[in-house]
Design a protein around this motif. Structure first.
Motif, mmCIF file in Angstrom:
data_model
loop_
_atom_site.group_PDB
_atom_site.id
_atom_site.type_symbol
_atom_site.label_atom_id
_atom_site.label_comp_id
_atom_site.label_asym_id
_atom_site.label_seq_id
_atom_site.Cartn_x
_atom_site.Cartn_y
_atom_site.Cartn_z
ATOM 1 N N ILE A 156 -2.299 -11.479 -7.812
ATOM 2 C CA ILE A 156 -3.469 -10.631 -7.556
ATOM 3 C C ILE A 156 -3.260 -9.301 -8.269
ATOM 4 N N GLY A 176 -3.790 -9.579 -11.821
ATOM 5 C CA GLY A 176 -5.200 -9.668 -12.185
ATOM 6 C C GLY A 176 -5.923 -8.339 -12.118
ATOM 7 N N LEU A 177 -5.246 -7.311 -11.602
ATOM 8 C CA LEU A 177 -5.913 -6.025 -11.451
ATOM 9 C C LEU A 177 -5.979 -5.248 -12.761
ATOM 10 N N GLU A 222 -9.371 -5.423 -17.004
ATOM 11 C CA GLU A 222 -10.825 -5.586 -17.051
ATOM 12 C C GLU A 222 -11.600 -4.289 -16.882
ATOM 13 N N ALA A 223 -11.102 -3.385 -16.059
ATOM 14 C CA ALA A 223 -11.792 -2.108 -15.878
ATOM 15 C C ALA A 223 -10.810 -0.992 -16.195
ATOM 16 N N PRO A 224 -10.699 -0.625 -17.444
ATOM 17 C CA PRO A 224 -9.668 0.331 -17.846
ATOM 18 C C PRO A 224 -9.764 1.666 -17.115
ATOM 19 N N GLU A 225 -10.983 2.041 -16.733
ATOM 20 C CA GLU A 225 -11.143 3.325 -16.053
ATOM 21 C C GLU A 225 -10.355 3.379 -14.759
ATOM 22 N N TYR A 226 -10.204 2.217 -14.141
ATOM 23 C CA TYR A 226 -9.534 2.182 -12.852
ATOM 24 C C TYR A 226 -8.157 1.528 -12.937
ATOM 25 N N ALA A 227 -7.793 1.077 -14.131
ATOM 26 C CA ALA A 227 -6.559 0.312 -14.267
ATOM 27 C C ALA A 227 -5.318 1.167 -14.052
ATOM 28 N N GLU A 262 -4.688 2.955 -11.689
ATOM 29 C CA GLU A 262 -4.339 3.077 -10.279
ATOM 30 C C GLU A 262 -3.036 2.372 -9.972
ATOM 31 N N ASP A 320 -2.001 2.166 -4.379
ATOM 32 C CA ASP A 320 -3.414 2.490 -4.156
ATOM 33 C C ASP A 320 -4.230 1.229 -3.896
ATOM 34 N N GLN A 321 -3.927 0.200 -4.683
ATOM 35 C CA GLN A 321 -4.657 -1.066 -4.526
ATOM 36 C C GLN A 321 -4.372 -1.672 -3.158
ATOM 37 N N LEU A 379 -6.239 0.256 -0.553
ATOM 38 C CA LEU A 379 -7.669 -0.057 -0.552
ATOM 39 C C LEU A 379 -7.931 -1.425 0.102
ATOM 40 N N PHE A 405 -18.308 -8.735 -5.205
ATOM 41 C CA PHE A 405 -17.399 -8.442 -6.317
ATOM 42 C C PHE A 405 -16.592 -9.647 -6.796
#
Lengths: 197, 139
Positions: free
Chosen positions: A105, A108-109, A112-117, A119, A123-124, A127, A146
């Motif tokens: 998991i 897989g984070l 795909e979304a570099p703006e949030y990668a 983190e 933090d993950q 969340l 999602f």
């Protein structure tokens, strides 16, 4: 993004499976991954996710002869079975577990979304822990939105609510999560006191 | 009213996140709606959720094993079905027969009892006449 209709329409497969339970295999192959994914996020561990996924499909196969097409997608029916089984599972648990974030998991984070990668893993985890502390219907909404990438209309069909209600529930969920993350004093106590499952 | 507008915008944002993985629509939407200051925080949470919630794939062995189990169960269901139907009809038939015989027996017994009662009542009515008839005739 709306879910694309599968190549052979579900209703044709359902009719075949009603007449011949052996044909249920195709429906299983089509939805096994989605149902597993949903249950995994609701239970937080692989073992229970596998056990409950198996139960969902056994139950679905046995109840298929009485299934009537009311215009809802077949997946909505499966998600409802899964939702009920997960609710029973939570009731049976003496204490709540924390999501054990498997390596894949976390893997897989990325990307795909570099703006949030950027983190951190902590933090993950934080969340996801907050997500798992949300009431069951909000967890369901976030997973369907999602992970399954369903539209609000489709989520409404699964959760038996109107599109507007789903829209509003998503907004409230985001607000509560934001307040939880920021440690908002007004909502901190409330979110931990709410009935979760 | 304001909440409805924000709810609409965050939903548009979520759809854009799902549609364009890797491209963040936040800046664009915030520029279009500068009056809603809270959007930045909500978009940030949505972006983090999108990143954290990824589909999980079940183990291929599990999927294959469950498929085999389902196929076995399906075959059992298929075989059981005609037998179960026959059993259901047989049970219904026997049940109906027992019910009918029971009903008939009850009917006969009730009729018999009623006849007995009628006979008894008639016997009581004739009793004084009979007693009189038994007295010796005086000459």
């Amino acid at each position: 993004m709306a879910v694309k209709p599968p190549a052979t329409h579900d209703s044709a497969l359902i009719e075949r499976a009603k007449a011949d339970p052996v044909a249920f295999g195709e429906l299983y192959e089509r939805y096994a991954g989605k149902i597993y994914s949903y249950i995994y996020y609701r239970t937080g561990n692989e073992h229970d996710a596998e056990d409950l996924t198996a139960r969902v499909f056994f139950r679905a196969m046995k109840r298929l002869p009485s299934y009537t097409d009311r215009g809802l997608p077949f997946s909505a029916w499966l998600y409802r079975i899964a939702h009920n089984l997960v609710a029973n599972w939570h009731r049976d648990q003496s204490r709540r577990k924390i999501v054990p974030l498997d390596e894949y998991i976390i893997h897989g984070l990325q990307s795909e979304a570099p703006e949030y990668a950027a983190e951190s893993r902590e933090d993950q985890e934080f969340l996801l822990r907050l997500v798992r502390r949300l009431p069951a219907e909000r967890q369901q909404l976030l997973i369907l939105k999602f992970i399954e990438q369903m539209s609000n209309a489709e989520i409404g069909m699964v959760m038996n609510r109107s599109e507007g209600a789903i829209k509003s529930l998503y907004h409230r969920t985001l607000v509560d999560l934001r307040d939880d993350i920021e440690g908002h004093p007004k909502t901190n106590g409330r979110s931990s006191a709410q009935g979760r499952y | 009213m304001k909440d409805f507008a924000v709810a609409d915008i965050v939903n548009i944002h979520a759809e854009a996140l799902n549609a364009n993985a890797g491209r963040d629509p936040s800046a664009e939407l915030m520029a279009a709606h500068p009056q809603h200051e809270e959007l930045a925080g909500l978009f940030r949470v949505a972006g983090r959720l999108k990143t954290a919630l990824k589909p999980v794939t079940p183990r291929p062995e599990f999927v294959a094993h469950l498929k085999q189990q389902l196929a076995r169960e399906a075959r059992t269901l298929k075989e059981q079905d005609p037998r179960r139907q026959q059993l259901v009809w047989l049970t219904i038939g026997i049940g109906s027969l027992v019910y009918s015989v029971g009903l008939l027996t009850m009917g006969i017994r009730a009729t018999w009892w009623m006849l007995g009662l009628v006979a008894l009542l008639l016997g009581w009515r004739k009793r004084p006449a009979l007693a009189k008839a038994r007295q010796p005739v005086r000459r």
